[in-house]
Design a protein around this motif. Structure first.
Motif, mmCIF file in Angstrom:
data_model
loop_
_atom_site.group_PDB
_atom_site.id
_atom_site.type_symbol
_atom_site.label_atom_id
_atom_site.label_comp_id
_atom_site.label_asym_id
_atom_site.label_seq_id
_atom_site.Cartn_x
_atom_site.Cartn_y
_atom_site.Cartn_z
ATOM 1 N N LEU A 184 3.133 19.326 3.010
ATOM 2 C CA LEU A 184 3.974 19.962 4.021
ATOM 3 C C LEU A 184 4.604 21.211 3.441
ATOM 4 C CD1 LEU A 184 4.689 18.789 6.893
ATOM 5 C CD2 LEU A 184 3.858 17.055 5.296
ATOM 6 N N ASP A 218 -4.091 19.918 9.269
ATOM 7 C CA ASP A 218 -2.940 19.008 9.282
ATOM 8 C C ASP A 218 -2.359 18.804 7.879
ATOM 9 O OD1 ASP A 218 -1.075 17.378 10.534
ATOM 10 O OD2 ASP A 218 -2.209 15.564 10.027
ATOM 11 N N PHE C 259 15.282 24.119 14.686
ATOM 12 C CA PHE C 259 15.053 22.733 14.280
ATOM 13 C C PHE C 259 16.318 22.180 13.636
ATOM 14 C CE2 PHE C 259 13.492 19.562 11.139
ATOM 15 C CZ PHE C 259 13.003 18.642 12.053
ATOM 16 N N TRP C 285 13.714 24.032 7.884
ATOM 17 C CA TRP C 285 12.859 22.938 8.330
ATOM 18 C C TRP C 285 13.010 21.670 7.508
ATOM 19 C CZ3 TRP C 285 10.783 24.253 12.860
ATOM 20 C CH2 TRP C 285 10.650 25.614 13.117
ATOM 21 N N SER C 286 13.964 21.634 6.618
ATOM 22 C CA SER C 286 14.139 20.446 5.794
ATOM 23 C C SER C 286 15.510 20.493 5.147
ATOM 24 C CB SER C 286 13.087 20.408 4.677
ATOM 25 O OG SER C 286 13.309 21.462 3.758
ATOM 26 N N VAL D 278 9.852 13.542 12.591
ATOM 27 C CA VAL D 278 11.150 13.764 11.938
ATOM 28 C C VAL D 278 11.517 12.504 11.164
ATOM 29 C CG1 VAL D 278 13.536 14.483 12.254
ATOM 30 C CG2 VAL D 278 11.786 15.261 13.856
ATOM 31 N N TYR D 290 12.644 16.363 7.091
ATOM 32 C CA TYR D 290 11.901 17.607 7.241
ATOM 33 C C TYR D 290 11.121 17.543 8.542
ATOM 34 C CZ TYR D 290 8.272 14.492 5.469
ATOM 35 O OH TYR D 290 7.434 13.404 5.288
ATOM 36 N N ARG D 291 10.683 18.686 9.034
ATOM 37 C CA ARG D 291 9.757 18.652 10.146
ATOM 38 C C ARG D 291 8.383 18.352 9.587
ATOM 39 N NH1 ARG D 291 7.493 22.387 15.098
ATOM 40 N NH2 ARG D 291 5.999 20.763 15.622
ATOM 41 N N GLY D 292 7.863 17.187 9.910
ATOM 42 C CA GLY D 292 6.566 16.764 9.408
ATOM 43 C C GLY D 292 5.510 16.897 10.469
ATOM 44 N N SER D 293 4.382 16.285 10.245
ATOM 45 C CA SER D 293 3.275 16.358 11.209
ATOM 46 C C SER D 293 2.464 15.079 11.111
ATOM 47 C CB SER D 293 2.394 17.567 10.933
ATOM 48 O OG SER D 293 1.594 17.344 9.793
#
Lengths: 293, 293, 293, 293
Positions: A184, A218, C259, C285-286, D278, D290-293
């Motif tokens: 990430l 991804d 965010f 973002w984190s 999240v 963190y903003r993950g995926s």
């Protein structure tokens, strides 16, 4: 690992006598553990066998537990010097370098063994297969200050760890484990796509390259797990993440000499029947990792 | 680094003509940058000189900025092949391996140089001193998709980075920089006391051991900074944290094959006049680091 | 807290009889703990008193430890219903809502108390001052599966925690504790300067604003600790970090609906004689935090 | 949001004239953006429409870009005072409180507007829908120091953000977005199973509870995404993680007043067509997200 080891499934379905005979030495000189654990079977994998044996020990009486601890030899103690250890113990102590102590180190071990036994009434126990002399001495000096209640639990936990590693020496784990990764980009809040990484296995100061990947959109490895089934073994591994190239290709502000460039990440696999997810969260100025799932 | 380089202070107090002569090549073929920056002096350190020169460029007219960009050669381009680069550019391109490209690589560079110039009207610029062919090609292929506004800023930022590294080649930095560490145990919420670590410098695939410490009760290095003053130079460094020994001595639950044992941490120092704080936050199952202060 | 409580120093220098009388109830119905701990004095702060008492318990015999555990009442048990608890226990159980259980909840507690005692031979003990019914029931159901060795250590640890909180009720801590903050920008690798934050104390569903700051150039609070000395008390606190404004002012790329915008961070202070460093590491973002030092 | 908004698909398939008419105001007074973007269609979702329009702007000439910037009104400027803004701008400025400035604030805005225009030649632009006066003034004072090249890119990025938020006001997003969570226990290196959490939506100082879960054995929400499709909207959300209860039930060492107990985590959803992951990584003494995926 030898190719003629029985599979976890074969081991888990042995009749009682053979089960106990095969696993009788997993817990040092204490075949009763394997005998009692048998009742919870049959077992499909080594993890369940280990759990069943650990549960036997955890629910044993105080006397049985102390007897189990006392079935262990001193580290670098008289029995070791006299060659009177079990084969497993001999190998383990040698691997940690305890068969080649200096005289001063031997004196330290002897003193600590004596003090420890006098305080706790059982020998100092530590899983030494992946330890060095330094690890062991540090743990010795740290743990000797514990209360008896705490230290007895420490030793029981170490005994379980030793049992697990001995178990891996007598059977092939079920091929259920695998290793995954995910990268990430915490500076931009998105998967780190197009980041190159390699995986190596580390042993005896050598590094063996196992694979190389470029992350997909991804941030994951294309083609699934990095390792799985029989190729996924206990040991020490290393990801090398070429983060500096990723930052440069994606215009993330970095200094001329990047703060983070190639990021090596060492990690150990203890249970090859498990899923290990070992991700990287990174910005040009910070990174973190963890055992995920 | 050569010992007869002038100090930052000496450089920062040169008269205008000498200042411009000495620093005229810091920005490729653009002595006007040094001349204009002189007015902001005198300077006590290289950081301020670099800032003054970068400010001159940032506030220059669009035409001046484009002229500066166009004063740069193509990477692995005709000028390089013909030996017509500035000495600094020649060294930098060679260090990144651009003087020994395969024919296929040369074709790729030529194609990208052509496409890039056609789109943007100036050459592709990247600070290559610490880069590899792979870094450069990846950045090339990533950045060629930018808009002109974005890419012009990218190139100006790269020009500043190149200038900084050239500046470090012509003077000794002020001895104000230093490197510190701090280790936190996030499993127990306390400083990681008694954790052994080493620092090495990495260059040309070799590792030079610079020091070894055991953290004090606050999780910091006894005796102050790991590096400071003249020993603190730009380059790539590596902490080795012996975390596994610490976990074992402090009875933190770890597996027989620890997930984290010796943790290597590579990091780069770009500005030796700065404070770099490079800490470790770790539990037996996770760790993180960042550039701190 | 009442203003006429003795100071830690005054308490730590009491003559033995008074010391034991004052602290006799810290360990439930077990004045022998205070009496034995007295010998390690005199004490300058509550932390050392607590450590001395905990050491007495840790090195007590198995019988003494079990007697101590058995000196505790069942949670929501017969003694509680009959009003036969010590004053301290009554208050603690009420604060957790155990004096107002529904009939179904009471049945669950009664069943768990019975099963637990039957398995372990001592009552379930948990520090309830900051707990809810849900916390307690969850812990009950989790811990009842432990082995006796593990669970006895759990109860002894809980007894120490109860003792600490009772100690804070009978004396003013030494004014050595303080609270600090540090904000790092992990997207840019620098201190987050100019970031506004507030500190509030949370109690009984209310929030009391204690202060507001804007970070200095090192990302720290100007003017030193946020709280110190008498204003630094055990309890629950909340930083509010106005990170969104910082990102906007510093041109960090964020989405229209950021965010991360205002980041609240709740944390508890258990020992007001300690330093609590509660930093924020954040990018758009984190973010992460930890108990630092 | 009104229920009679067209769907993303319907919007994305409009004939050119209607497409331009509907989206002509997305970029302030610049219908040419929608007209040119139409050619990249038809579009299945709002994300692709937004990308197409942003690409038109990014590849427009310098003159067109400046014209676009100059089509925007001053914030709190004469046009606003005179009621001469577009409907969208009027709403946006009011939402940020710019229609109720004090006299002193109005003077500051007027001064900054004047200085900014004099330096850059275009008005200060910032997406204000989720901003406060403080956000805007802080950004104004930060960005006025930028170089023209940097600041022009800043304004273009803000224009794209404004466009996105206006687009969400004229059509229903495609129902492809969803929100997931994952909780990892970094003290033990495993999923945090059995941890209770809630999700709320925050608006106008109110909090609306949307759901409550207890994590499954993999540390994830049973039943899939927390929000998806039409229930997943742009806005500000809050997870509340009941970490203290989890630590107590799992015997993780915590203080009587836990350092971490209930952990609130605020986060914003900007694009309801996207996946937002999240997660929470936590030990009793640290956590990160963190903003993950």
């Amino acid at each position: 690992m030898a190719h003629d080891l029985p599979t976890a499934a074969a081991l888990g379905h042995l009749p009682k006598e053979e089960f106990a005979k095969t696993l009788g030495g997993i817990y040092e000189n204490s075949i009763w553990v394997a005998e009692a654990a048998f009742e919870a079977g049959p077992f499909g994998n080594l993890t369940d066998i280990a759990k069943a044996m650990a549960a036997v020990v955890a629910s044993a009486s105080d006397e049985q537990q102390l007897a189990l601890l006392n079935a262990h030899p001193d580290l670098a103690g008289k029995a070791a010097v006299a060659g009177a250890l079990t084969v497993a113990s001999t190998e383990e102590q040698a691997k940690a370098g305890l068969d080649s102590l200096t005289e001063a180190e031997m004196e330290t071990f002897t003193r600590l063994n004596t003090e420890y036994r006098a305080k706790f009434g059982f020998p100092f126990i530590i899983a030494v297969r992946n330890a060095t002399k330094r690890t062991i001495l540090g743990a010795f000096e740290g743990r000797i200050n514990n209360s008896i209640g705490v230290e007895k639990l420490q030793c029981l936990a170490q005994v379980d760890k030793i049992a697990w590693m001995r178990l891996l020496n007598v059977a092939k784990p079920a091929p259920t484990g695998f290793l995954t990764c995910h990268i990430l980009d915490t500076a931009r809040g998105c998967p780190a796509a197009g980041l190159r990484l390699t995986l190596s296995r580390l042993h005896d100061n050598r590094s063996e390259l196992l694979g190389e990947w470029v992350t997909n959109s991804d941030g994951r490895l294309p083609g699934g797990p990095a390792l799985k089934g029989e190729t996924f073994q206990a040991g020490t591994y290393c990801w090398n993440f070429y983060a500096g190239d990723y930052f440069a290709a994606n215009c993330l502000p970095i200094s001329g000499q990047p703060f983070l460039d190639m990021i090596p990440l060492h990690f150990g696999i203890d249970n090859p029947e498990d899923h290990y997810h070992v991700p990287l969260l990174c910005s040009p100025w910070s990174f973190s990792t963890y055992r995920g799932s």
